[in-house]
Scaffold this active site. Structure first.
Site, PDB file in Angstrom:
ATOM      1  N   TYR A  66      -4.064   3.276   7.659  1.00 52.81           N
ATOM      2  CA  TYR A  66      -5.410   2.464   7.729  1.00 52.81           C
ATOM      3  C   TYR A  66      -6.288   3.067   8.554  1.00 52.81           C
ATOM      4  CZ  TYR A  66      -2.411  -0.579   5.226  1.00 52.81           C
ATOM      5  OH  TYR A  66      -1.445  -1.630   4.611  1.00 52.81           O
ATOM      6  N   LYS A 105       0.477   3.470  -2.792  1.00 55.90           N
ATOM      7  CA  LYS A 105      -0.748   4.418  -3.112  1.00 55.90           C
ATOM      8  C   LYS A 105      -0.388   5.971  -2.997  1.00 55.90           C
ATOM      9  CE  LYS A 105      -4.180   1.197  -1.413  1.00 55.90           C
ATOM     10  NZ  LYS A 105      -4.260   0.178  -0.578  1.00 55.90           N
ATOM     11  N   TYR A 124      -2.849  -2.021 -10.730  1.00 56.36           N
ATOM     12  CA  TYR A 124      -2.778  -2.346  -9.293  1.00 56.36           C
ATOM     13  C   TYR A 124      -2.004  -3.255  -8.597  1.00 56.36           C
ATOM     14  CZ  TYR A 124      -4.434  -2.074  -4.552  1.00 56.36           C
ATOM     15  OH  TYR A 124      -4.335  -1.976  -3.221  1.00 56.36           O
ATOM     16  N   SER A 136       0.662  -1.324   0.119  1.00 57.18           N
ATOM     17  CA  SER A 136      -0.193  -0.027   0.028  1.00 57.18           C
ATOM     18  C   SER A 136       0.774   1.260  -0.079  1.00 57.18           C
ATOM     19  CB  SER A 136      -0.916  -0.142   1.169  1.00 57.18           C
ATOM     20  OG  SER A 136      -2.059  -0.679   0.828  1.00 57.18           O
ATOM     21  N   VAL A 143       1.320  -3.957   3.665  1.00 58.46           N
ATOM     22  CA  VAL A 143       1.150  -5.259   4.336  1.00 58.46           C
ATOM     23  C   VAL A 143       2.464  -6.022   4.136  1.00 58.46           C
ATOM     24  CG1 VAL A 143      -1.462  -5.338   4.463  1.00 58.46           C
ATOM     25  CG2 VAL A 143      -0.170  -6.017   2.570  1.00 58.46           C
TER      26      VAL A 143
HETATM   27  N1  GLU Z   1      -1.901  -5.834  -2.325  1.00 55.82           N
HETATM   28  C1  GLU Z   1      -2.609  -5.586  -1.020  1.00 55.82           C
HETATM   29  C2  GLU Z   1      -4.008  -5.455  -1.293  1.00 55.82           C
HETATM   30  O1  GLU Z   1      -4.487  -4.719  -2.131  1.00 55.82           O
HETATM   31  C3  GLU Z   1      -2.365  -4.340  -0.495  1.00 55.82           C
HETATM   32  C4  GLU Z   1      -2.644  -3.982   0.951  1.00 55.82           C
HETATM   33  C5  GLU Z   1      -2.076  -3.156   1.741  1.00 55.82           C
HETATM   34  O2  GLU Z   1      -0.900  -3.194   1.782  1.00 55.82           O
HETATM   35  O3  GLU Z   1      -2.697  -2.509   2.614  1.00 55.82           O
HETATM   36  O4  GLU Z   1      -4.714  -6.276  -0.955  1.00 55.82           O
END
Ligand code: GLU
Length: 306
Positions: A242, A64, A190, A61, A260
């Protein structure tokens, strides 16, 4: 500074084992809970590290804010803001709206999956491969590291098991929040973006570019306009960790983004970029020991912006 980092890592090492490896894809369960690394890039150009700061892991993430930056650079604030909102969702990163109410673009956020998937459609490029390549190039530029690549095994794994993300992509389409017809291509972009492989050193450099609101650490060259830095940092401060962003704001007080894979990128505006890695996650999906290190570093160096 290096001594301080070593000291903090030793103090926080016991927390590495209290976290859990991400297990939504088999590839991530291969991580090592003992890994713990930190890297700092300061505004005077000095760099400091301790522990496993050159260990590679997937960005997840933390891509992002890079997707958001690229979307802003390609479209400007007004267009991006009209497609994806800025308010914190207070929900987990992959939450699906279970109510029967209409989903509106102002209800999603670029730091959760739905907003990030929408962001992929805003990035310029003839094809989604081209869009992804531009995101990878921007990641390399921000990190001052042309060797950053993709972890193909993680990418395959994300793609094979990413049904919840597919659902989010199709929901975006169902609610007319994206124009693209080929949702699989969007999701592929993505999944690849999440699978970019970095180190804590790379994250510290990316954090530095945001801390300086647009300048590259090594060359001092401008990568993006400072108003985009302000935009991204504000969203990181309110939603980067988050549904643990409020608690993190109190304890650490810095714009930051976790993934994650166990990475955290933190931004101390005008002062430093910080990269952390420890793959044991807390129940919200944030690196548990990584947050502890940041908490102590913030206290010791008075980094909180609040
Ligand atoms: N590849 C993960 C997903 O999209 C990333 C989630 C994350 O790092 O929060 O579920």
């Amino acid at each position: 500074m290096e001594e301080l980092l070593e000291e903090l890592l030793e103090e926080c090492r016991p927390y590495t084992k209290m976290g859990k490896l991400a297990d939504y894809i088999p590839e991530l369960t291969k991580g090592n809970l003992d890994d713990l690394g930190v890297f700092v890039v300061r505004s005077d150009g000095k760099r400091y590290s301790a522990g496993d700061s050159r260990k590679k892991f997937t960005i997840q993430s933390i891509v992002k804010p890079i997707l958001l930056l690229q979307a802003l650079m390609d479209n400007g604030i007004e267009t991006v803001r009209s497609r994806v909102g800025v308010e914190a969702t207070g929900k987990p990163f992959d939450a699906i709206n279970m109510t029967d109410q209409s989903l509106l673009s102002e209800n999603i956020n670029p730091m959760v999956n739905m907003g990030a998937i929408a962001m992929c459609t805003l990035i310029h490029g003839e094809t989604y491969e081209e869009k992804f390549q531009r995101v990878l190039d921007l990641t390399r530029t921000l990190a001052c590291n042309p060797d950053i690549d993709v972890d193909e095994a993680v990418y395959e794994s994300e793609k094979r098991t990413g049904n919840k993300n597919r659902a989010l992509g199709f929901l975006l389409k169902a609610y007319n929040m994206i124009d693209e017809e080929n949702i699989d291509a969007v999701l592929d972009c993505y999944f690849r973006a999440c699978s970019i492989r970095v180190t804590s050193e790379d994250l510290a450099f990316i954090g530095y570019a945001l801390a300086s609101r647009g300048k590259a650490a090594l060359t001092n060259e401008r990568i993006f306009p400072s108003k985009y830095g302000t935009y991204v940092n504000a969203i990181l401060a309110t939603c980067g960790m988050y549904d643990g962003s409020g608690d993190f704001a109190i304890k650490v007080g810095l714009p930051a983004k976790s993934g994650v894979g166990g990475g955290i990128m933190a931004v101390a505006p005008t002062r430093m970029g910080i990269g952390l890695f420890s793959p044991g996650l807390d129940e919200k999906g944030n690196s548990l020991a990584g947050i502890k290190v940041l908490e102590k570093l913030s206290q010791r160096m008075y980094l909180s912006i609040y």
